[in-house]
Design an enzyme around this catalytic site. Structure first.
Site, PDB file in Angstrom:
ATOM      1  N   GLU A  18       0.799  -1.228   0.000  1.00 43.73           N
ATOM      2  CA  GLU A  18       0.000   0.000   0.000  1.00 43.73           C
ATOM      3  C   GLU A  18       0.834   1.282   0.000  1.00 43.73           C
ATOM      4  O   GLU A  18       0.803   2.070   0.961  1.00 43.73           O
ATOM      5  CB  GLU A  18      -0.953   0.003   1.188  1.00 43.73           C
ATOM      6  CG  GLU A  18      -1.934  -1.161   1.180  1.00 43.73           C
ATOM      7  CD  GLU A  18      -2.953  -1.106   2.295  1.00 43.73           C
ATOM      8  OE1 GLU A  18      -3.925  -1.873   2.232  1.00 43.73           O
ATOM      9  OE2 GLU A  18      -2.802  -0.281   3.235  1.00 43.73           O
ATOM     10  N   GLU A  61      -5.395  -8.620   1.016  1.00 47.40           N
ATOM     11  CA  GLU A  61      -6.053  -8.222   2.261  1.00 47.40           C
ATOM     12  C   GLU A  61      -7.534  -8.002   1.992  1.00 47.40           C
ATOM     13  O   GLU A  61      -7.908  -7.346   1.017  1.00 47.40           O
ATOM     14  CB  GLU A  61      -5.479  -6.927   2.849  1.00 47.40           C
ATOM     15  CG  GLU A  61      -4.118  -7.033   3.475  1.00 47.40           C
ATOM     16  CD  GLU A  61      -3.654  -5.713   4.073  1.00 47.40           C
ATOM     17  OE1 GLU A  61      -4.504  -4.890   4.499  1.00 47.40           O
ATOM     18  OE2 GLU A  61      -2.423  -5.495   4.117  1.00 47.40           O
TER      19      GLU A  61
END
Length: 448
Positions: free
Chosen positions: A167, A352
């Site tokens: 991320e 995720e």
């Protein structure tokens, strides 16, 4: 969407964590300070002043945690390596004790038949590098490449898949622009520079990683926030497109298209990063997989007041998690199908996906039915995307266990396993038992 999805026999079922969120042992065995050690110990930066000093004490309890994973029946475990454990100053001397720890982790997974999926950077930059402006300093690229070289040389092909970054939007936007995450800066120009150097570090490290672990897969993990307009009004549609550009395309386009999105580049004006000749070619080097992190969507309206990007989020009644995020499984299917349509998409892992709820222990059990519903519906969304031709290879539930949730401290619980932070006792939640049964059912269906 498919109510009773059937996943292929080689589909990977996993769970995930990150080093700073679970390991603890912040000062043990030669580990140096990270930006999160410094940020979380600064008054007012995290809820209740919580830090990752102890976290879940996974550093000392990893065998117990791996046995829990074995009980759940996952095929793979996505973990991250703490850069400050490996090279405490960010550059310079390598800490062999840190490498030994991850050696033990990888061996422990393999002994249990669990495939290691390793993320090299999950936000815990060594503080000495931040003292030199961190990701906003181009020199960090070389430091990251050396770190990636050291780790992949030691762990090699025992690891099934390596992700360079987790991320980068969060690292750059929340860390350098909004100041909500470490290092806590608020400067858009520095943040965009950091974002560029993150992606440049990713691309620069890939050839070294492949040389050290030629049999492993190599890729990157990006988080996505699909953007929907609040109405059919063209201005709202354009507002949603702008957020999509800032959140999604700014990170994906350089990796998969070798360029920044023109509309957002123009919108950022003089804040855009300094791009050297060859940078974009490096950033767009081939990847074996794309990790997709998805939790929710954004609904946007045009805001005529203020400066570009002139948009505002719209609030409305909806099912929401303890984070206040809308539960919107359709967004995951929409996202995957859109990525397949708009890009030359490599194989995908859902690296995720999960939800925080205010879990409580009642008679020794944690009845988290909302989480079960969340995961089940999102797996249906994954199956729907696969039925439309998206090559999804696996799903990693976030998270294995409750942990340090960054600026929210220990107030938000994402785990399949409950952690009592006073005693550090682990209690598998109903969702852990459900996930085990779901995986068993899927595997049984493929052998009939």
């Amino acid at each position: 969407m498919a109510d009773h999805p059937n996943f292929p026999p080689n589909f990977i079922w996993g769970t995930a964590t990150a080093a700073y969120q679970i390991e603890g042992a912040a000062r043990e065995d030669g580990r140096g300070p990270s930006i999160w050690d410094v940020f979380s110990s600064t008054p007012g930066k995290t809820l209740n002043g919580d830090t990752g000093e102890v976290a879940c004490d996974h550093y000392h309890r990893w065998e117990q945690d791996f046995d829990l994973m074995n009980d759940i029946g996952v095929d793979a475990y996505r973990f991250s390596v703490a850069w400050p454990r490996i090279i405490p100053q960010g550059t310079g001397e390598v800490n062999e004790q840190g490498l030994d720890f991850y050696d033990r982790l990888v061996d422990g997974m393999l002994e249990r038949g669990i495939k290691p999926f390793c993320t090299l950077y999950h936000w815990d930059l060594p503080q000495p590098l931040q003292d030199q402006m961190g990701w906003a300093n181009r020199a960090v690229v070389d430091a990251f490449v050396r770190y990636a070289d050291v780790v992949t040389k030691r762990l090699g092909d025992r690891v099934s898949a390596y992700a360079t970054l987790n991320e980068p939007w969060c690292s750059a936007e929340l860390g350098y622009i909004k100041g909500e995450h470490a290092p806590g800066l608020q400067d858009r120009q520095l943040g965009l520079r950091a974002a560029h150097h993150l992606l440049l570090a990713h691309g620069s490290a890939l050839p070294v990683m492949r040389a050290n672990a030629p049999e492993a897969q190599h890729g990157i993990v990006l988080n996505f926030n699909p953007s929907y307009p609040a109405s059919d009004d063209p201005e709202d549609v354009a507002a949603a497109r702008r957020l999509d550009g800032m959140f999604n395309r700014w990170y994906l386009d350089p990796v998969l298209k070798g360029r920044y999105p023109d509309d957002i580049w123009q919108g950022y004006g003089s804040d855009v990063p300094d791009v050297h000749d060859g940078d974009l070619e490096v950033m767009s080097g081939p990847i074996d997989f794309l990790g997709v992190n998805y939790y929710s969507r954004a609904v946007l309206a045009h805001d005529p007041d203020g400066d570009w990007p002139n948009l505002r989020g719209v609030s409305f009644d909806a099912e929401r998690t303890d984070m206040g995020w809308e539960v919107y499984p359709e967004g995951l299917s929409d996202l995957l199908r859109r990525l397949e349509h708009d890009y030359d998409l490599p194989p995908v892992y859902i690296t995720e996906n999960g939800a925080a709820y205010p879990d409580k222990v009642d008679d020794g059990e944690v009845r988290d039915e909302d989480r079960i519903s969340y995961i089940r519906r999102h797996l249906e969304a994954v199956s729907d995307a696969m039925a439309h031709g998206v090559d999804v290879r696996g799903y990693f539930a976030w998270s294995l266990m409750d942990n340090f949730e960054w600026a929210f401290g220990y107030s938000k619980r994402f785990g399949l396993v409950y952690v009592d932070y006073e005693t550090l006792q682990r209690i598998p939640k109903h969702s852990a038992h459900w996930y085990r049964d779901y995986i068993e059912q899927q595997k049984a269906a493929t052998v009939r």
